[in-house]
Motif scaffolding. Structure first.
Motif, short mmCIF file in Angstrom:
data_model
loop_
_atom_site.label_atom_id
_atom_site.label_comp_id
_atom_site.label_asym_id
_atom_site.label_seq_id
_atom_site.Cartn_x
_atom_site.Cartn_y
_atom_site.Cartn_z
N PHE A 24 0.89 -1.16 0.00
CA PHE A 24 0.00 0.00 0.00
C PHE A 24 0.92 1.20 0.00
O PHE A 24 1.46 1.57 1.03
N GLY A 50 -3.06 -5.81 12.26
CA GLY A 50 -2.23 -5.04 11.33
C GLY A 50 -1.09 -5.82 10.72
O GLY A 50 -0.27 -5.26 9.99
N GLY A 52 -1.32 -8.18 8.48
CA GLY A 52 -1.56 -8.51 7.07
C GLY A 52 -2.45 -9.72 6.84
O GLY A 52 -2.58 -10.19 5.72
N LYS A 53 -3.11 -10.21 7.87
CA LYS A 53 -3.96 -11.39 7.73
C LYS A 53 -5.10 -11.14 6.76
O LYS A 53 -5.33 -11.92 5.83
N THR A 54 -5.80 -10.04 7.01
CA THR A 54 -6.94 -9.73 6.14
C THR A 54 -6.48 -9.48 4.71
O THR A 54 -7.12 -9.91 3.75
N THR A 55 -5.35 -8.79 4.58
CA THR A 55 -4.82 -8.51 3.25
C THR A 55 -4.56 -9.81 2.50
O THR A 55 -4.88 -9.93 1.31
N1 LIG Z 1 -6.44 -0.25 1.73
C1 LIG Z 1 -5.35 -0.04 2.48
N2 LIG Z 1 -4.59 1.06 2.30
C2 LIG Z 1 -3.49 1.27 3.04
N3 LIG Z 1 -3.05 0.46 3.98
C3 LIG Z 1 -3.76 -0.66 4.23
C4 LIG Z 1 -4.94 -0.96 3.49
N4 LIG Z 1 -5.44 -2.13 3.95
C5 LIG Z 1 -4.60 -2.53 4.92
N5 LIG Z 1 -3.59 -1.66 5.08
C6 LIG Z 1 -2.48 -1.78 6.03
O1 LIG Z 1 -1.90 -3.04 5.86
C7 LIG Z 1 -1.60 -3.61 7.11
C8 LIG Z 1 -2.25 -4.95 7.22
O2 LIG Z 1 -3.64 -4.78 7.31
P1 LIG Z 1 -4.61 -6.00 7.56
O3 LIG Z 1 -4.32 -7.06 6.57
O4 LIG Z 1 -5.99 -5.47 7.57
O5 LIG Z 1 -4.20 -6.48 9.01
P2 LIG Z 1 -4.87 -7.57 9.94
O6 LIG Z 1 -3.81 -8.56 10.18
O7 LIG Z 1 -5.23 -6.85 11.21
O8 LIG Z 1 -6.05 -8.14 9.26
C9 LIG Z 1 -2.06 -2.63 8.17
O9 LIG Z 1 -0.92 -1.94 8.63
C10 LIG Z 1 -2.98 -1.72 7.45
O10 LIG Z 1 -2.89 -0.43 7.98
#
Ligand SMILES: Nc1ncnc2c1ncn2[C@@H]1O[C@H](COP(=O)(O)OP(=O)(O)O)[C@@H](O)[C@H]1O
Ligand SMILES: [Mg+2]
Lengths: 376, 571
Positions: A24, A50, A52-55
């Protein structure tokens, strides 16, 4: 039924992720992730918020396409396919139920589009609601259901089209503790029954330990360890995993000789020194429940005198803060209610404890780095 | 438990699906492109035409700042600039304290009949701005019953303009200040009271700072509304020149487009400034209120509450009178000598060649702008907010959608003249047609509607589109089955907002109407110019009645009909 619990996962990976990277802007959310998931497996992505699991889950779903790397499902390369061309069902933390549609209409949302006959849809909806334990609730609206019930409707909707892969993003985190425990079992039971390959994202280590066939521990966009719950708990690959899964106290130490540690001026034997060069600085981890107090042989290795500095009552057990007589190192130890009574443990008492060599986990990470990690 | 029914033979279906896959992105992309093209033509290019015109001479040659220099060298025109600034500053200085006190009464007291007082304050929103000027003519004009109060001064000039502007801008200020004062943290007051802080000090240290962003924002909005309003100075300005009437005279009277462009550019300055300040302030205002804040609950205090009732009664009466006198006068035979009731003033063919047509044209235009505008704006906001295709294009479309609010109607209208009336432009076939009036009106009121739609869409779960994608349902199905039903209240709001503004607006369309497309609001200007003030008041009355009727219908629909379809919101 496609599979039952006696069928071992096949060797051929159902979902294969290779060198996946997602950025990102300047920030790298996923850094060259590679992972194989087998048919019928229940895998948990575990890690702090944060990491990256959801990502990663959304990349698998095709909702946010990765910058680099490949994904294949069931032998088919889907790296750049839109979500509709992949074969999965997904449940979000918010459930994302359509509020203006009845439960039945929510569940059949994907079926209508596939031009099923009306009767088939009705049967299928009834079957699914039965499956998730909500028979006869089809005419209600989501707002009339409890959180746990909504969650199960979302699950039924995700399963309606019989996807090959079920993706769950923190499905239980919005629920009460009690409901959460019950749903854990139900989801796991359902998954076994259907044999659907499942990936669940969670930041709750207990949830991952109780539900998963395999846990993928993540931190800062990289995979720290992949293993069965028992494996991850007993043999944490890194200090991060050790710290994140379960409780562990850490000490600064030195590897004096192969299998020989020095910490706080005490010499200790360890079972596994990870082949580090003698003389290197290490971090030593110890789980509180591994501290032995009872039935110590006189020749037991790693015994020492400690003073009980503090006792924290936690219901079924006590967490004791022990300070070693030599060196003044602080050790956390869990004492069962039984032990507390039998040994009449009290504050400032001096105890003899043993730290079994196989319970001392040696990590190459210096302890300062571990602390700064936590602060970040 | 058997799940064998679950898998239907899906070969044919998945092949059909495969054909659908690229089309989803394609449709989203096409919609973004369409929206961007619409906004490009309806706002960006006309603005550019205005900008470039101000740097060209009559022959179309680039002359740098020559037009500007000519403008500032003309003392009469510079006078207008100062007059405009003076009137705008004076009106702002009057309306802000008035509106603040009124908004304070509505939010911070236990005064009775708050909804009624709120509704009364908003009345001027349903009328063309010049309606209060018409009332003033009846009250203080040469035949006015209270003209003695002016001590020999004339109402035609700065006094009349200012009073009418105060009435016209009052509801705008009240709306902003009610919101600002409504966003307060009750805890702060509890703490201040617990510390034994005197009331005046609480007001100075808690209330005012909490509302300061609202005050700033309201001041800029009022200032801009006044300086860019055309109807009021046209009706009651007399010999007193202001920028808005200068533009009209330059363009419509003298065909001096270059000068018109220069004045248009000058008018753009306060509006753009107001827009920038509003953006800035909005961000701060939201940050001011933490998620933990508890809304302030006023405690009853008879003396204070009655004081505010008295104040609100007086102000609401004046506001109502500023519209009501024109309504009343429209039914009077011959002011002030024969006060008997008549409907003769509604016999428009006697006063204006187009007769009743302007009214019907207005209703038709408003209905079209409302329906087409709502579809375009809501669909546009949906595509911008909820689809993933072409992030750059979506960002651009959003930027363009936010532009119109910074462009006063008069300036937009000028831009349309320069762009759509240009001989080289194939779109000039639309000039003076209903089409251009509808497009202009939709554009003029685009931003507020766009924000309403975005706000409603943002409240919907972000994952609906993801869920649909996972279920292989194209987004337009979800749009139809889920998004639109959920957003129906907001969609109605947009439709009514567009309708009412289309009925009442004068400034932009004054340059754009044609022989067959004269609007009611323009007809008022013409009848007033011709000295048929009673007929002008009658037409204004029709506009108000129609707007309020539509609003009433909206309320009924919202309360009783929509509520039926929203049973899924109820537990
Ligand atoms: N659309 C986005 N734009 C910018 N940064 C993002 C976006 N989605 C996620 N992030 C960043 O990527 C990182 C991983 O996010 P995410 O996968 O949601 O974490 P989690 O493990 O809590 O699910 C976080 O630091 C978040 O801030
Ligand atoms: Mg997450």
């Amino acid at each position: 039924m496609t599979a039952d619990k006696t069928t071992p996962p096949s060797d051929q990976a159902y979902l294969r992720i290779e060198d996946l990277t997602k950025r990102f802007g300047q920030f790298t959310a996923l850094d060259r992730i590679s992972l194989d998931i087998n048919q019928g497996e229940f895998v948990c992505f575990l890690g702090p918020s944060g990491c990256g699991k959801t990502t990663l889950l959304r990349a698998i779903a095709g909702l946010d396409i990765q910058d680099e790397g490949r994904i294949s499902m069931d032998g088919r390369d889907v790296s750049f396919s839109p979500p509709a061309a992949r074969d999965f069902g997904i449940v979000f933390q918010s459930y994302a139920l359509f509020p203006n549609l009845t439960v039945a209409d929510n569940v059949s949302y994907g079926l209508v589009n596939q031009r099923w006959s009306r009767q088939n849809i009705r049967d299928r909806v009834a079957e699914l609601l039965e499956l998730v334990g909500l028979p006869e609730q089809g005419d209600k609206y989501p707002v009339q259901l409890s959180g746990g019930q909504q969650q199960r409707v979302a699950l039924a909707r995700a399963l309606a089209t019989s996807p090959g892969l079920l993706l769950l993003d923190e499905p239980l985190s919005a629920l009460d503790a009690r409901v959460r425990l019950r749903l854990r079992e139900q989801i796991r039971e359902l998954q076994r029954r259907l044999g659907v390959t499942t990936v669940m994202v969670t930041h709750d280590q207990e949830e991952a330990l109780t539900m998963a066939d395999r846990i993928v521990v993540m931190n800062h966009g990289v995979i720290e360890q992949v293993g069965t719950p028992a494996d991850v708990y007993a043999n944490p690959a890194t200090a991060f995993v050790a710290d994140f899964v379960g409780t562990m106290s850490f000490f600064e130490g030195k590897l004096a000789a192969p299998g020989q540690l020095t910490l706080a001026g005490i010499n200790l034997a360890c079972a596994d020194d990870r082949g580090l060069t003698p003389g290197s600085r290490v971090t030593v981890g110890l789980r509180p429940e591994e501290v032995r107090v009872r039935n110590l042989d006189p020749d037991q290795p790693n015994t020492m005198q400690v003073r009980v500095d503090d006792l924290e009552y936690l219901g079924a057990f006590c967490r004791a803060r022990l300070v070693t007589e030599t060196g003044g190192a602080v050790i956390l130890a869990d004492f069962s209610a039984n032990l507390m009574r039998d040994m009449a443990v009290s504050l400032n008492q001096t105890l003899t404890v043993s730290l079994p060599p196989e319970s001392l986990h040696v990590f190459a990470t210096p302890i300062e780095d571990l602390a700064s990690e936590e602060a970040a | 438990m058997s799940l064998t029914v679950s898998r239907q033979p899906t070969g044919a279906i998945s092949r059909r699906r495969a054909l659908l896959i690229p089309s989803e992105n394609f449709v989203a992309g096409a919609l973004v492109v369409l929206l961007s093209a619409f906004l490009l033509i309806s706002i960006a290019l006309p603005l550019y035409a205005l900008l470039s015109k101000s740097f060209l001479n009559r022959q179309g040659e680039f002359v740098g700042l020559e037009n500007y220099a000519a403008y500032f060298a003309n003392p009469i025109l510079v006078d207008s600039l100062f007059n405009s600034l003076f009137i705008a500053a004076l009106s702002t200085a009057i309306v802000i304290p008035l509106a603040f006190t009124y908004a304070y009464a509505l939010t911070r007291t236990c005064m009775p009949a708050k909804p009624l007082f709120y509704a009364l304050a908003l009345l001027p929103l349903f009328a063309p701005s010049l309606m209060s000027a018409l009332s003033l003519v009846y009250i203080f004009g040469n035949q006015g019953f209270l003209r003695g109060l002016l001590f020999g001064n004339t109402i035609y000039g700065p006094i009349g303009i200012t009073i009418a502007q105060v009435t016209y801008t009052f509801p705008h200020a009240v709306l902003i200040l009610v919101t600002a004062l409504g966003l307060s943290d009750g805890r702060l007051y509890e703490v201040a009271n617990a510390l034994g802080t005197p009331k005046t000090r609480i007001f100075r240290t808690v209330t005012l700072p909490g509302a300061q962003y609202g005050l700033i924002s309201a001041s800029f909005v009022v200032f801009t509304l006044v300086i860019t309003d055309f109807g009021i100075p046209k009706v009651i300005g007399g010999q007193y020149n202001v920028l808005a009437t200068d533009v009209y005279r330059a363009v419509v009277g003298q065909q001096n487009f270059e000068r018109g462009a220069v004045v248009g550019m000058i008018l753009l300055v306060p509006a753009v400034l107001a827009f920038a300040v509003d953006r800035l302030v909005n961000r701060r205002q939201v940050a001011l209120l933490s998620a933990r804040a508890v809304p302030y609950q006023p405690a009853p205090n008879t003396a204070r509450d009655m004081g505010f009732v008295a104040y609100c009664l007086v102000v609401a009466f004046l506001v109502a009178a500023a519209l009501g006198v024109a309504v009343w006068a429209s039914f009077i035979t011959y002011w002030p000598w024969n006060l008997s009731f008549t409907t003769a003033n509604y016999n428009f063919p006697r006063f204006e060649p187009a007769g009743w047509n302007p009214y019907f044209t207005s209703v038709k235009m408003a209905a079209l702008a409302s329906i087409i505008g709502t579809v375009v704006i809501f669909t546009g906001a949906y595509v911008i907010e909820k689809t993933k295709a072409f992030p750059m294009a979506r960002g651009f479309a959003h930027f363009l959608a936010m532009l119109p609010v910074a462009v006063p109607g008069l300036v937009l209208g000028l831009g349309y003249v320069f762009f759509f009336n240009a001989p080289w432009n194939p779109l000039n076939i639309f000039y003076a047609t209903l089409t251009i009036l509808v497009v202009n009106t939709i554009t003029h009121f685009f931003t507020v509607s766009h924000i309403t739609a975005l706000t409603a869409l943002k409240q919907i779960d972000r994952e609906f589109e993801s869920v649909s994608a996972s279920l292989k349902v194209p987004f337009w199905n979800t749009f139809r089955r889920v998004t639109v039903p959920i957003c129906l209240p907001a969609i109605l709001d947009i439709a009514v907002y567009l309708f009412i503004n289309a009925m009442t607006t004068v400034s932009a369309v004054i340059f754009l109407y044609g022989a067959h497309t004269k609007l009611a609001s323009i007809s008022i200007v013409h009848m007033d110019e011709a000295g048929f003030i009673a007929a002008a008041a009658a037409m204004a009355t029709l506009i108000v009645a129609t707007s309020i009727g539509v609003k009433a219908l909206h309320i009924v629909l919202d309360r009783y009909v929509l509520a039926r379809f929203q049973f899924w919101r109820r537990k």
